[in-house]
Every structure is written in structure tokens, then in C-alpha cells.
Scaffold this active site. Structure first.
Site, short mmCIF file in Angstrom:
data_model
loop_
_atom_site.label_atom_id
_atom_site.label_comp_id
_atom_site.label_asym_id
_atom_site.label_seq_id
_atom_site.Cartn_x
_atom_site.Cartn_y
_atom_site.Cartn_z
N HIS A 6 17.98 56.81 -4.25
CA HIS A 6 18.63 58.11 -4.06
C HIS A 6 19.92 58.23 -4.85
CE1 HIS A 6 16.23 59.22 -0.47
NE2 HIS A 6 16.12 57.92 -0.34
N ILE A 12 17.60 43.68 1.75
CA ILE A 12 19.03 43.36 1.81
C ILE A 12 19.25 41.85 1.74
CG2 ILE A 12 21.13 43.56 3.22
CD1 ILE A 12 20.18 46.26 2.16
C1 LIG Z 1 10.28 55.72 6.91
C2 LIG Z 1 11.43 55.13 6.11
C3 LIG Z 1 11.67 55.60 4.83
C4 LIG Z 1 12.72 55.09 4.09
N1 LIG Z 1 12.89 55.52 2.82
C5 LIG Z 1 13.82 54.95 2.05
C6 LIG Z 1 13.93 55.29 0.68
O1 LIG Z 1 13.16 56.09 0.17
N2 LIG Z 1 14.90 54.69 -0.06
C7 LIG Z 1 15.77 53.76 0.49
O2 LIG Z 1 16.64 53.24 -0.22
N3 LIG Z 1 15.68 53.43 1.79
C8 LIG Z 1 14.72 53.99 2.57
N4 LIG Z 1 14.62 53.60 3.87
C9 LIG Z 1 15.58 52.62 4.41
C10 LIG Z 1 15.22 51.17 3.95
O3 LIG Z 1 13.83 50.94 4.11
C11 LIG Z 1 16.03 50.17 4.78
O4 LIG Z 1 17.39 50.51 4.70
C12 LIG Z 1 15.85 48.75 4.28
O5 LIG Z 1 14.49 48.40 4.13
C13 LIG Z 1 16.53 47.80 5.23
O6 LIG Z 1 16.36 46.51 4.71
P1 LIG Z 1 16.78 45.25 5.52
O7 LIG Z 1 16.59 44.05 4.63
O8 LIG Z 1 18.12 45.45 6.13
O9 LIG Z 1 15.78 45.24 6.79
P2 LIG Z 1 14.28 44.69 6.91
O10 LIG Z 1 13.43 45.04 5.76
O11 LIG Z 1 13.80 45.11 8.27
O12 LIG Z 1 14.49 43.13 6.89
C14 LIG Z 1 14.97 42.40 8.01
C15 LIG Z 1 14.18 41.11 8.01
O13 LIG Z 1 14.74 40.23 8.97
C16 LIG Z 1 13.68 39.50 9.59
N5 LIG Z 1 14.21 39.02 10.86
C17 LIG Z 1 14.56 39.76 11.93
N6 LIG Z 1 15.00 38.96 12.93
C18 LIG Z 1 14.94 37.69 12.45
C19 LIG Z 1 15.26 36.41 13.00
N7 LIG Z 1 15.75 36.29 14.23
N8 LIG Z 1 15.06 35.32 12.23
C20 LIG Z 1 14.57 35.42 10.97
N9 LIG Z 1 14.25 36.59 10.41
C21 LIG Z 1 14.43 37.71 11.12
C22 LIG Z 1 12.59 40.55 9.73
O14 LIG Z 1 11.31 39.95 9.88
C23 LIG Z 1 12.73 41.32 8.41
O15 LIG Z 1 11.89 40.82 7.40
C24 LIG Z 1 13.57 54.09 4.64
C25 LIG Z 1 13.31 53.59 5.93
C26 LIG Z 1 12.25 54.09 6.66
C27 LIG Z 1 11.97 53.53 8.04
#
Ligand SMILES: Cc1cc2nc3c(=O)[nH]c(=O)nc-3n(C[C@H](O)[C@H](O)[C@H](O)COP(=O)(O)OP(=O)(O)OC[C@H]3O[C@@H](n4cnc5c(N)ncnc54)[C@H](O)[C@@H]3O)c2cc1C
Length: 258
Positions: free
Chosen positions: A131, A94
Site C-alpha cells: 500500500h 514480520i
Molecule cells: C484479510 C487480510 C488482508 C490483508 N491484506 C493485506 C495487504 O493487502 N497488504 C498488507 O501489507 N497487509 C495486509 N494484511 C495484514 C498482514 O497480513 C499482516 O499485517 C501480517 O501478515 C502480519 O504478519 P506477522 O508476521 O506479524 O503475523 P503472522 O503472519 O500471523 O505470523 C505470526 C507467526 O507466529 C507464529 N506463532 C504464534 N505464536 C507462536 C508461539 N508461541 N511460538 C512460535 N510461533 C508462534 C504463528 O504460527 C505465525 O506463523 C491483511 C490481513 C488480513 C487478515
């Protein structure tokens, strides 16, 4: 909200759970200690559906070591005079996509990530499925953006040089009675404008996938389901953001705002 809290507390009491419930933002937060994982789950279910946006289950469980998020070694903080027009916290899929999107404007952009690389948390621990808007509530924002995102994926993957395939997804019925849900499934498919969905009977499923389990009673095939490497995608978003002038700071944890 108060009624919600009273309802949560009495549900917890009925389950004989020694758990405290309090309002936190628009959610209900559960604190205390329970003796088993089953009780942890029970408390969560007892608090759900009582008028709150979410349940924050902060209970500790006997014998379960609480998860501690990893933190980088302390290092010199960023020079306080450093200025960026936009700062994105978190280099998952994201944050990396947002950082890249922001570089379309004539502004300075920084992406701060606490780990030593992008995609080190949830974004590297998923199935990598793109999806179609099948499981989402019809008419919701999620349904709208799921549909839009699904359609944008091919172009985005091409721009980033990330490989993307569209093998489709087959949702199987593992019991004959589950087929009774087919009309409801079909209605949702129609409401959410999922393209190209097909019902496959047991024989067709075997024909298309001979190695499949014998415990299947047909299923629904959704062709607009793609597969992508989630790490490659996240890193590609970040790299493209950098090519466009963004700064990515790794091992950089945000500890607060001033
Ligand atoms: C088992 C599983 C299967 C899934 N399957 C799918 C799928 O098939 N298709 C799909 O679209 N989605 C899927 N999802 C959902 C998808 O993985 C998540 O919605 C997505 O990865 C979220 O991305 P993000 O960037 O919000 O979070 P994250 O990838 O968790 O990124 C957040 C980042 O912020 C960093 N961070 C946190 N706090 C701080 C701070 N204080 N300072 C600096 N950095 C910080 C962390 O280190 C991390 O790198 C799945 C999830 C799971 C758990």
C-alpha cells in the site's frame, strides 16, 4: 483509567449486555457469554473510544465454537545449552524479515515457528498489496514507516528475487455523494505525500477497466500500489536469513520465558 472503566460498564449496561469489563494492561477486556454475534459486536463498540488503547473482546457467543490456535505435537525441547544472541518468535512476514535484518550483524540468530513452515498464519492469508500511505493518520509513525516501506519494497524484492508488480490501486466511489469526500481525500493524499494520485471520472474508469461494475462514479487512482506473493516474500526472507547464517526451527512453539 477508572473513569474509562465506569464509562465502559455503563455503556454495556445501557445496551442490556451481561458482560464483565476489566482493565488489562492499557486495554479493557470483556468477558462473559452473549447470545448472538450482533451482541458480541455491540459490546465491542460499546467499550471502544473510552480512553483505552484497545478492546480485548473475549466474549463467547451462543453456538460459535471458539477458535483454538493450532499447536505442534510435543517434541523434545531445545537443548537448554543452545545459545543464540537473538531469538525471533514467529515466522510470519514480520518475524522472517526481522530475522533476515538481524543477520546483517555478526550475531547468531534463530527464528522459531510453531507451524511446519513459514507463512502459515496471517502472512499467507492476505491480499499481497503493497500500500501507499493513503489510509494512515497523517504525521503518525505508521504513516512514516508506510511511506518508507513502500519505497524500500522494489529494492528488497530485487535482493530476494521475489516478483513484484506495480499495477496501481483504484479506489472507486460507489455512490455519487461519496465524491463529496474528494477534497478531504485529496488533503490526506497531500499530507501523507502519496505520489502520483489521480482522480478518474466514470468514463476514464470504464476506458481503463472495461470489465468494471456499472455501479461506479469515478475513483482515485494510486499508482504506487504494488502486488507481491505474500507467501513467496515471507519464505524468501526466511531463506535469505538462513543463507546468511540464521537458524530456522519449525514445529517449535514458545510456551514461556524463564
Ligand atoms: C484479510 C487480510 C488482508 C490483508 N491484506 C493485506 C495487504 O493487502 N497488504 C498488507 O501489507 N497487509 C495486509 N494484511 C495484514 C498482514 O497480513 C499482516 O499485517 C501480517 O501478515 C502480519 O504478519 P506477522 O508476521 O506479524 O503475523 P503472522 O503472519 O500471523 O505470523 C505470526 C507467526 O507466529 C507464529 N506463532 C504464534 N505464536 C507462536 C508461539 N508461541 N511460538 C512460535 N510461533 C508462534 C504463528 O504460527 C505465525 O506463523 C491483511 C490481513 C488480513 C487478515
Amino acid at each position: 483509567m477508572a473513569e474509562g472503566l465506569a464509562a465502559v460498564r455503563s455503556a454495556l449496561m445501557r445496551k442490556n449486555l451481561n458482560v464483565d469489563a476489566n482493565e488489562w494492561r492499557n486495554s479493557v477486556a470483556l468477558t462473559g457469554h452473549v447470545s448472538s454475534w450482533e451482541q458480541y459486536m455491540e459490546a465491542g463498540y460499546a467499550a471502544a473510544g473510552k480512553g483505552y488503547e484497545a478492546v480485548v473482546n473475549d466474549l463467547t457467543v451462543e453456538g460459535v465454537v471458539p477458535f483454538k490456535p493450532s499447536m505442534p505435537e510435543p517434541q523434545n525441547p531445545i537443548d537448554p545449552d543452545t545459545y543464540f544472541d537473538a531469538v525471533v518468535i514467529g515466522g510470519g512476514v514480520i518475524g522472517s524479515a526481522i530475522a533476515r535484518e538481524l543477520t546483517r550483524w555478526d550475531i547468531t540468530v534463530a527464528l522459531l515457528e510453531k507451524e511446519n513452515d513459514l507463512a502459515m498464519q496471517t502472512s499467507s492469508r492476505n491480499d499481497g498489496m503493497v500500500h501507499p500511505p493513503f489510509a494512515v493518520t497523517p504525521g503518525s509513525k505508521k504513516a512514516h514507516y508506510n511511506q518508507r516501506g513502500n519505497k524500500m519494497f522494489a529494492q528488497t524484492a530485487r535482493e530476494l528475487g521475489v516478483s513484484l508488480e506495480w499495477p496501481g490501486m483504484l479506489m472507486l466511489f460507489s455512490n455519487p455523494w461519496q465524491r463529496a469526500f474528494l477534497p478531504a481525500i485529496w488533503q490526506r493524499i497531500k499530507q501523507n505525500e502519496v505520489c502520483g494520485a489521480e482522480f478518474w471520472n466514470r468514463q476514464r474508469v470504464f476506458k481503463m477497466e472495461p470489465n468494471i461494475t456499472a455501479d461506479q462514479h469515478g475513483g482515485v487512482f494510486l499508482p504506487d500500489s504494488g502486488i507481491v506473493s505474500p507467501y513467496q516474500l515471507t519464505v524468501a526472507f526466511g531463506e535469505n536469513a538462513v543463507q546468511n547464517g540464521a537458524t530456522v526451527l519449525l514445529n517449535t512453539v514458545v510456551t514461556g520465558f524463564q
